[in-house]
Write a protein that holds these residues in place. Structure first.
Motif, PDB file in Angstrom:
ATOM      1  N   SER A   2      -7.098 120.079  42.292  1.00  0.00           N
ATOM      2  CA  SER A   2      -6.710 120.438  40.722  1.00  0.00           C
ATOM      3  C   SER A   2      -5.209 120.569  41.031  1.00  0.00           C
ATOM      4  O   SER A   2      -4.587 120.886  42.053  1.00  0.00           O
ATOM      5  CB  SER A   2      -7.329 121.882  40.328  1.00  0.00           C
ATOM      6  OG  SER A   2      -6.996 122.917  41.194  1.00  0.00           O
ATOM      7  N   THR A   3      -4.385 120.735  39.862  1.00  0.00           N
ATOM      8  CA  THR A   3      -2.993 120.777  39.864  1.00  0.00           C
ATOM      9  C   THR A   3      -2.832 122.027  38.849  1.00  0.00           C
ATOM     10  O   THR A   3      -3.418 122.106  37.778  1.00  0.00           O
ATOM     11  CB  THR A   3      -2.335 119.712  39.494  1.00  0.00           C
ATOM     12  OG1 THR A   3      -2.639 118.477  40.069  1.00  0.00           O
ATOM     13  CG2 THR A   3      -0.860 119.786  39.325  1.00  0.00           C
ATOM     14  N   TYR A   4      -1.908 123.054  39.318  1.00  0.00           N
ATOM     15  CA  TYR A   4      -1.803 123.992  38.448  1.00  0.00           C
ATOM     16  C   TYR A   4      -0.844 123.524  37.411  1.00  0.00           C
ATOM     17  O   TYR A   4      -0.145 122.845  37.632  1.00  0.00           O
ATOM     18  CB  TYR A   4      -1.030 125.258  39.464  1.00  0.00           C
ATOM     19  CG  TYR A   4      -1.087 126.446  38.550  1.00  0.00           C
ATOM     20  CD1 TYR A   4      -2.325 127.254  38.373  1.00  0.00           C
ATOM     21  CD2 TYR A   4       0.285 126.981  37.946  1.00  0.00           C
ATOM     22  CE1 TYR A   4      -2.014 128.323  37.614  1.00  0.00           C
ATOM     23  CE2 TYR A   4       0.363 127.996  37.314  1.00  0.00           C
ATOM     24  CZ  TYR A   4      -0.809 128.840  37.196  1.00  0.00           C
ATOM     25  OH  TYR A   4      -0.728 130.148  36.486  1.00  0.00           O
ATOM     26  N   LYS A   5      -1.114 123.861  36.234  1.00  0.00           N
ATOM     27  CA  LYS A   5      -0.419 123.467  35.005  1.00  0.00           C
ATOM     28  C   LYS A   5       0.157 124.622  34.308  1.00  0.00           C
ATOM     29  O   LYS A   5      -0.575 125.535  33.650  1.00  0.00           O
ATOM     30  CB  LYS A   5      -1.524 122.696  34.059  1.00  0.00           C
ATOM     31  CG  LYS A   5      -0.823 122.332  32.910  1.00  0.00           C
ATOM     32  CD  LYS A   5      -1.733 121.148  32.230  1.00  0.00           C
ATOM     33  CE  LYS A   5      -2.051 121.910  30.474  1.00  0.00           C
ATOM     34  NZ  LYS A   5      -2.838 120.994  29.919  1.00  0.00           N
ATOM     35  N   MET A   6       1.532 124.731  34.046  1.00  0.00           N
ATOM     36  CA  MET A   6       1.993 125.639  33.244  1.00  0.00           C
ATOM     37  C   MET A   6       2.605 125.296  32.126  1.00  0.00           C
ATOM     38  O   MET A   6       2.854 123.964  31.826  1.00  0.00           O
ATOM     39  CB  MET A   6       3.443 126.096  33.808  1.00  0.00           C
ATOM     40  CG  MET A   6       3.339 126.753  35.350  1.00  0.00           C
ATOM     41  SD  MET A   6       2.411 128.635  35.352  1.00  0.00           S
ATOM     42  CE  MET A   6       3.625 129.174  34.257  1.00  0.00           C
ATOM     43  N   VAL A   7       2.273 125.778  30.843  1.00  0.00           N
ATOM     44  CA  VAL A   7       2.477 125.546  29.443  1.00  0.00           C
ATOM     45  C   VAL A   7       3.659 126.338  28.799  1.00  0.00           C
ATOM     46  O   VAL A   7       3.599 127.725  29.122  1.00  0.00           O
ATOM     47  CB  VAL A   7       1.265 125.586  28.554  1.00  0.00           C
ATOM     48  CG1 VAL A   7       1.456 125.391  27.171  1.00  0.00           C
ATOM     49  CG2 VAL A   7       0.175 124.779  29.307  1.00  0.00           C
ATOM     50  N   CYS A   8       4.522 125.548  28.294  1.00  0.00           N
ATOM     51  CA  CYS A   8       5.617 126.430  27.685  1.00  0.00           C
ATOM     52  C   CYS A   8       5.123 127.394  26.444  1.00  0.00           C
ATOM     53  O   CYS A   8       4.418 126.710  25.408  1.00  0.00           O
ATOM     54  CB  CYS A   8       6.584 125.476  27.111  1.00  0.00           C
ATOM     55  SG  CYS A   8       7.982 126.134  25.882  1.00  0.00           S
ATOM     56  N   PRO A   9       5.426 128.574  26.412  1.00  0.00           N
ATOM     57  CA  PRO A   9       4.781 129.440  25.313  1.00  0.00           C
ATOM     58  C   PRO A   9       5.340 129.127  24.062  1.00  0.00           C
ATOM     59  O   PRO A   9       5.024 129.777  23.055  1.00  0.00           O
ATOM     60  CB  PRO A   9       5.119 130.938  26.093  1.00  0.00           C
ATOM     61  CG  PRO A   9       6.248 130.642  27.099  1.00  0.00           C
ATOM     62  CD  PRO A   9       6.167 129.256  27.507  1.00  0.00           C
ATOM     63  N   HIS A  10       6.601 128.596  24.045  1.00  0.00           N
ATOM     64  CA  HIS A  10       7.453 128.161  22.786  1.00  0.00           C
ATOM     65  C   HIS A  10       6.892 127.045  21.921  1.00  0.00           C
ATOM     66  O   HIS A  10       6.494 127.074  20.772  1.00  0.00           O
ATOM     67  CB  HIS A  10       8.982 127.909  22.987  1.00  0.00           C
ATOM     68  CG  HIS A  10       9.643 129.223  23.670  1.00  0.00           C
ATOM     69  ND1 HIS A  10       9.790 130.365  22.955  1.00  0.00           N
ATOM     70  CD2 HIS A  10       9.936 129.609  25.023  1.00  0.00           C
ATOM     71  CE1 HIS A  10      10.244 131.266  23.555  1.00  0.00           C
ATOM     72  NE2 HIS A  10      10.485 130.894  24.719  1.00  0.00           N
ATOM     73  N   CYS A  11       6.654 126.005  22.689  1.00  0.00           N
ATOM     74  CA  CYS A  11       6.181 124.712  22.151  1.00  0.00           C
ATOM     75  C   CYS A  11       4.976 124.213  22.674  1.00  0.00           C
ATOM     76  O   CYS A  11       4.609 123.108  22.027  1.00  0.00           O
ATOM     77  CB  CYS A  11       7.590 123.575  22.524  1.00  0.00           C
ATOM     78  SG  CYS A  11       7.519 122.949  23.972  1.00  0.00           S
ATOM     79  N   LEU A  12       4.234 124.780  23.555  1.00  0.00           N
ATOM     80  CA  LEU A  12       3.148 124.587  24.286  1.00  0.00           C
ATOM     81  C   LEU A  12       2.928 123.400  24.950  1.00  0.00           C
ATOM     82  O   LEU A  12       1.986 122.730  25.253  1.00  0.00           O
ATOM     83  CB  LEU A  12       1.929 124.615  23.214  1.00  0.00           C
ATOM     84  CG  LEU A  12       1.834 125.746  22.388  1.00  0.00           C
ATOM     85  CD1 LEU A  12       0.834 125.551  21.258  1.00  0.00           C
ATOM     86  CD2 LEU A  12       1.614 126.865  23.402  1.00  0.00           C
ATOM     87  N   SER A  13       4.200 122.678  25.290  1.00  0.00           N
ATOM     88  CA  SER A  13       4.212 121.518  26.174  1.00  0.00           C
ATOM     89  C   SER A  13       4.228 121.686  27.644  1.00  0.00           C
ATOM     90  O   SER A  13       4.201 122.992  28.067  1.00  0.00           O
ATOM     91  CB  SER A  13       5.553 120.803  25.994  1.00  0.00           C
ATOM     92  OG  SER A  13       5.876 120.392  24.429  1.00  0.00           O
ATOM     93  N   ARG A  14       4.028 120.637  28.440  1.00  0.00           N
ATOM     94  CA  ARG A  14       3.967 120.917  29.859  1.00  0.00           C
ATOM     95  C   ARG A  14       5.134 121.207  30.357  1.00  0.00           C
ATOM     96  O   ARG A  14       6.251 120.741  29.864  1.00  0.00           O
ATOM     97  CB  ARG A  14       3.244 119.516  30.468  1.00  0.00           C
ATOM     98  CG  ARG A  14       3.185 119.610  31.924  1.00  0.00           C
ATOM     99  CD  ARG A  14       2.724 118.269  32.416  1.00  0.00           C
ATOM    100  NE  ARG A  14       3.732 117.240  32.397  1.00  0.00           N
ATOM    101  CZ  ARG A  14       4.625 117.178  33.133  1.00  0.00           C
ATOM    102  NH1 ARG A  14       4.652 117.811  34.205  1.00  0.00           N
ATOM    103  NH2 ARG A  14       5.371 116.335  33.075  1.00  0.00           N
ATOM    104  N   MET A  15       5.252 122.176  31.380  1.00  0.00           N
ATOM    105  CA  MET A  15       6.496 122.580  32.320  1.00  0.00           C
ATOM    106  C   MET A  15       6.454 121.927  33.482  1.00  0.00           C
ATOM    107  O   MET A  15       5.441 121.530  33.793  1.00  0.00           O
ATOM    108  CB  MET A  15       6.532 124.168  32.409  1.00  0.00           C
ATOM    109  CG  MET A  15       6.509 124.666  30.891  1.00  0.00           C
ATOM    110  SD  MET A  15       7.159 126.434  31.000  1.00  0.00           S
ATOM    111  CE  MET A  15       8.770 126.378  31.489  1.00  0.00           C
TER     112      MET A  15
END
Length: 91
Positions: A2-15
């Motif tokens: 698995s790859t840890y996925k962070m999501v932008c809390p502003h636009c919900l896109s991948r970081m």
């Protein structure tokens, strides 16, 4: 794997992680950036190892982390997607 996925809390896109550095055997500091150019949010994050869930098969005698209590052990168990979506909706 698995790859840890962070999501932008502003636009919900991948970081994405732009760079990172080890500060300690249990701590890594990372600098992240939103992948949506129009958003462009960037942030500093810390990833810290805090508790041992299961012992290593090749233990290093210099590694000492506290074991988990029942509450943390329960939180580490996989849960179904509907429970994850419900939990994320309230944030």
């Amino acid at each position: 794997m698995s790859t840890y996925k962070m999501v932008c809390p502003h636009c919900l896109s991948r970081m994405r992680i732009r760079t990172s550095e080890g500060r300690h055997i249990f701590l890594r500091v990372a600098y992240l950036q939103c992948t949506t150019e129009a958003c462009g949010w960037s942030v500093r994050a810390e990833f810290e190892m805090t508790h041992e869930l299961s012992p290593s098969g090749m233990p290093n005698p210099d590694v000492h982390l506290p074991g988990v209590n029942q509450e943390l052990r329960q939180a580490a168990l996989p849960c179904d997607k509907s429970a994850q979506q419900t939990a994320g909706a309230g944030q």
